[in-house]
Design a protein around this motif. Structure first.
Motif, PDB file in Angstrom:
ATOM      1  N   ASN A 197      32.566  33.476  26.095  1.00 32.17           N
ATOM      2  CA  ASN A 197      33.238  34.540  25.348  1.00 32.17           C
ATOM      3  C   ASN A 197      32.456  35.842  25.392  1.00 32.17           C
ATOM      4  O   ASN A 197      33.038  36.922  25.525  1.00 32.17           O
ATOM      5  N   VAL A 200      33.159  37.329  28.706  1.00 39.01           N
ATOM      6  CA  VAL A 200      34.534  37.839  28.782  1.00 39.01           C
ATOM      7  C   VAL A 200      34.627  39.163  28.017  1.00 39.01           C
ATOM      8  O   VAL A 200      35.265  40.113  28.477  1.00 39.01           O
ATOM      9  N   ASP A 201      33.928  39.230  26.883  1.00 39.82           N
ATOM     10  CA  ASP A 201      33.918  40.491  26.134  1.00 39.82           C
ATOM     11  C   ASP A 201      33.321  41.626  26.955  1.00 39.82           C
ATOM     12  O   ASP A 201      33.772  42.767  26.871  1.00 39.82           O
ATOM     13  N   LYS A 204      35.875  42.924  29.155  1.00 42.48           N
ATOM     14  CA  LYS A 204      36.887  43.708  28.447  1.00 42.48           C
ATOM     15  C   LYS A 204      36.347  45.049  27.969  1.00 42.48           C
ATOM     16  O   LYS A 204      37.100  45.997  27.798  1.00 42.48           O
ATOM     17  N   SER A 205      35.040  45.101  27.717  1.00 42.36           N
ATOM     18  CA  SER A 205      34.486  46.340  27.154  1.00 42.36           C
ATOM     19  C   SER A 205      34.459  47.415  28.228  1.00 42.36           C
ATOM     20  O   SER A 205      34.466  47.116  29.419  1.00 42.36           O
ATOM     21  N   ASP A 206      34.411  48.663  27.818  1.00 39.47           N
ATOM     22  CA  ASP A 206      34.350  49.685  28.868  1.00 39.47           C
ATOM     23  C   ASP A 206      32.967  50.302  28.975  1.00 39.47           C
ATOM     24  O   ASP A 206      32.801  51.377  29.508  1.00 39.47           O
ATOM     25  N   GLU A 231      38.878  36.457  33.837  1.00 42.59           N
ATOM     26  CA  GLU A 231      39.347  37.626  33.086  1.00 42.59           C
ATOM     27  C   GLU A 231      39.576  38.816  34.028  1.00 42.59           C
ATOM     28  O   GLU A 231      40.560  39.543  33.900  1.00 42.59           O
ATOM     29  N   LYS A 234      42.711  38.361  36.068  1.00 44.55           N
ATOM     30  CA  LYS A 234      43.918  38.654  35.280  1.00 44.55           C
ATOM     31  C   LYS A 234      44.262  40.135  35.350  1.00 44.55           C
ATOM     32  O   LYS A 234      45.427  40.514  35.333  1.00 44.55           O
ATOM     33  N   ASN A 235      43.223  40.972  35.407  1.00 41.13           N
ATOM     34  CA  ASN A 235      43.474  42.413  35.465  1.00 41.13           C
ATOM     35  C   ASN A 235      43.696  42.896  36.891  1.00 41.13           C
ATOM     36  O   ASN A 235      43.769  44.100  37.131  1.00 41.13           O
TER      37      ASN A 235
END
Ligand code: ADP
Ligand code: ZN
Length: 721
Positions: A197, A200-201, A204-206, A231, A234-235
């Motif tokens: 996790n 994955v964060d 997701k973070s920029d 992840e 997926k994008n």
């Protein structure tokens, strides 16, 4: 006014060259163009730098523009960054990017066939079979259609002549299918899930953070970073995975395929030029979403990079020591930061550099302390060689021999590890003391008994083992001194002649392909005793291996390299970590003459944190990296005097400066390689910037290199030989 453009070329020039553009051509930075260079034509990249003021009559003109997607600004900045940091001409970094010229020409179109509605004049049974297939709205290749219909291609050709097909162009096929993020997601343990996790964060973070994933061997690091990769998939973005010994890691590819339902593209020295060309293009267009590669994959032109993973980040193999000297691990961090992609560094034995970065909060630190399913770590013990010496002329202690027999009785495998190729590191004459040395290097020749040769491990020179001593002419009095893996193989054969014994090292005939097969065979249990160098020690999963013996743990401990203890710790942990990966009870034995050495103690006691603390403190108090920055220069020539006097001149050009320490010139520990004499200078500063500025000044003030003189700068050197 002639329009002009700057073009960076893959040559050792400091700047981009200026070319004219014809009136019909428009170019933008990043475009790949073909230009004349002397008598040659080369591909270069339109650069964002100012053009030079050159008389129109002297300007040469850009020949053509490739239809390849342009190199993105992030890639161009990365090239400049690497050049600047490694003190190399930017063109030489670009050269690592543009290594697949065929990729910049348009791919030859493939012709497809589609049913035109015209029926052939005469039907045959073969033609009926073909027509049954093509009535649907499909496009076929000639050979694909012939194959599907079970007819020869001449049948298809006959139909083409009669106008039964329209010919259309088929776009090139993707070389790999897209990975499916949810294809076979594993059930993670709570601790693994928590670690996954966090990663994955990051995706997701920029803020594109760097994470250090530090987990014992078998803790599931791969499964965990696969989650972060999922992840990214997926994008629709791209992932780069760097591995140190990619040619040998078929295991990784299989695991990837099981997890994501498709193969990743592979990038290393072993792939065919045709494949390279396709990968390069499809990475640039974004069709390839994931590349698993050696360090050179860092220079692929990703269109939308979403994550970089560096597995076994501590490995010295990430350092390139050829032309541009760089560490792919460090440059991956830079590439990630420029491309705004997070980076994951993974290891069971992280480098001191990365641990310090984690301690300082520059890297996010994720730790896994136990193996998956609580599989036990091997029971580790030292064998004190002073108390349990091997038999005369032998190298393996009776204690280790006993454990190997026990494993054999259980039907399990043993690994004997020695980081020395060949039969014996030194051969001498018992009568006159003559030692066999390389003519071109300051090195002993290593006997390779399987091949019947004496080999230099620095230049590759080899000669047959003579019967008579070249010094005194006495017959049959040559003795081998010390062990290599082949000699241990012989020792095992004497003891366990009826068992399957395998000796593995990088100089095995058959190269990487053969090695891969052998490793697969071991994993399937097709060998009982494996004797190997570090190639076998790394990353492989051998379910039946329950006994690992390290023959000479002291080998790396005393060689004046500031990373010697770190490397020994890493290597011994990795080797012993091969044991018991599938949950069987296992043992790791370490032969040593200095059992009280802190590195050996740290491994045996499992107190790795103490090791890191102590090693970091020692580096700090000695002012060694990462608490300072080093750069070295090696000056070489076939003429010893010339090399030495140039090195002295460079030293004189190095004006004293308070924050800079300069050492040398000194004759290199390997004083001569391939006939060239070598002298070293070492520079140290607290900050990288200070060091860079200083080195550039020294280079600018040094006399020009003449004749065969060479000067190689190595920033953050790994090797001090
Ligand atoms: P590491 O990279 O840390 O050495 P791996 O990712 O190779 O560890 O995992 C070790 C072994 O355990 C592998 O065979 C892997 O497939 C298995 N494993 C780890 N975690 C899981 C899990 N959650 N579910 C199933 N198998 C797992
Ligand atoms: Zn040599």
């Amino acid at each position: 006014m002639t329009k002009t453009v700057s073009v960076l070329l893959p040559i050792p020039a400091e700047r981009a060259y200026t070319y004219a553009i014809g009136p019909e051509m428009t170019l933008a930075p990043g475009d790949i163009v073909l230009v004349p260079l002397g008598p040659r034509q080369v591909f270069g990249v339109v650069w964002d730098t100012q053009t030079d003021d050159i008389a129109a009559s002297k300007l040469k003109q850009v020949i053509a523009k490739s239809d390849c997607p342009p190199l993105r600004a992030t890639m161009r900045r990365f090239i400049e960054w690497v050049a600047d940091y490694t003190i190399s001409p930017p063109g030489m970094v670009l050269r690592m990017v543009l290594r697949t010229p065929a990729a910049y020409d348009p791919p030859s179109p493939q012709e497809g066939l589609r049913f035109s509605g015209v029926e052939p004049e005469r039907m045959t049974s073969a033609r009926i079979k073909v027509l049954e297939l093509v009535r649907e709205e499909f496009v076929w290749t000639k050979s694909g259609l012939a194959h599907a219909a079970g007819v020869s291609t001449s049948v298809i050709e006959g139909l083409i002549k009669q106008g039964v097909f329209d010919r259309i162009e088929i776009p090139p096929q993707p070389i790999v299918t897209k990975p499916e993020p949810g294809f076979a997601a594993p059930e993670l343990s709570d601790k693994q899930r928590a670690a996954a996790n966090e990663l994955v964060d990051c995706v997701k973070s920029d803020t594109n953070p760097v994470s250090l994933l530090d987990g014992v061997t078998g803790s599931g690091k791969t499964e965990i970073y696969f989650e972060a990769m999922a992840e990214v998939f997926k994008n629709g973005k791209q992932v780069l995975v760097l591995l140190p010994e990619i040619a040998l890691t078929s295991g990784f590819l299989e695991r990837f395929e099981k997890r994501f339902g498709s193969k990743p593209a592979q990038w290393h020295s072993d792939i065919t030029p045709k494949m390279r060309e396709k990968i390069w293009r499809q990475v640039a267009t974004g069709e390839v979403q994931v590349v698993v590669g050696a360090r050179s994959a860092l220079y692929l032109p990703f269109s939308d990079l979403g994550l970089i993973v560096v597995d076994e980040e501590h490995e010295a193999a990430f350092k390139q020591e050829d032309r541009v000297y760089y560490n792919a691990r460090d440059m991956a961090v830079v590439r990630g930061s420029i491309a705004k992609a997070p980076v994951i560094l993974s290891s069971a034995t992280p480098s001191i550099e990365s641990r310090v970065n984690a301690n300082l909060g520059r890297y996010q630190y994720i730790r896994l302390e136990e193996r998956y399913k609580q599989a036990a770590m091997p029971d580790l013990r030292v064998i004190d060689m002073r108390k349990n010496p091997p038999a005369r002329g032998k190298f393996i202690s009776p204690v280790l021999v006993r454990e190997i027999s026990a494993a054999l009785e259980r039907g399990e495998q043993s690994l004997i590890f020695l980081n020395r190729r060949g039969y014996a590191p030194l051969t001498l004459c018992r009568v006159c003391g003559h030692r066999f040395q390389c003519d071109d290097c300051s090195a002993w020749l290593v006997e390779h008994r399987f091949r019947g040769q004496l080999v230099c491990h620095h230049c590759g020179h080899n000669e047959p083992v003579p019967e008579a001593c070249p010094g005194c002419g006495t017959l049959d009095h040559l003795v081998a001194c010390g062990p290599g893996v082949e000699r241990l193989g012989e020792e095992m054969l004497e003891l366990f002649g009826d068992k399957r014994i395998m000796v593995l090292s990088s100089d095995m005939a058959g190269g990487a392909k053969r090695m891969r097969l052998e490793l697969d065979a071991i994993a399937k249990g097709e060998a009982d005793i494996i004797i190997g160098t570090q190639l076998v020690a790394k990353g492989h999963n051998f379910p039946l291996m329950t006994c690992v013996g390290v023959v000479d743990a002291d080998l790396g401990l005393s060689n004046g390299d500031p990373r010697a203890t770190e490397r020994t710790f890493q290597l011994l942990s990795q080797v012993t970590g091969r044991a018991g990966r599938s949950g069987r009870k296992s043992i790791g034995l370490i032969q040593t003459y200095q059992p009280e050495h802190p590195v050996i103690e740290a491994i045996i006691s499992g107190e790795r944190e103490q090791f890191y603390e102590r090693e970091i403190a020692a580096r700090k108090s000695a002012g060694l990296p990462p608490f300072s920055r080093l750069a070295s220069m090696v000056i070489s020539s076939a003429d010893r005097k010339k090399a030495q006097s140039h090195a002295t001149a460079v030293r004189l050009a190095a004006k004293p400066q308070s924050e800079i320490l300069v050492l040398g010139p000194a004759e290199a520990p390997i004083a001569r390689i391939r006939g060239r004499y070598r002298f070293r200078l070492l520079f140290r500063a607290e900050k990288a910037n200070t060091l860079h500025t200083y080195i550039r000044q020294v280079l600018a003030r040094s006399p020009r290199l003449r004749g065969d003189l060479r000067l190689q700068v190595d920033v953050d050197p790994q090797s001090f030989l």
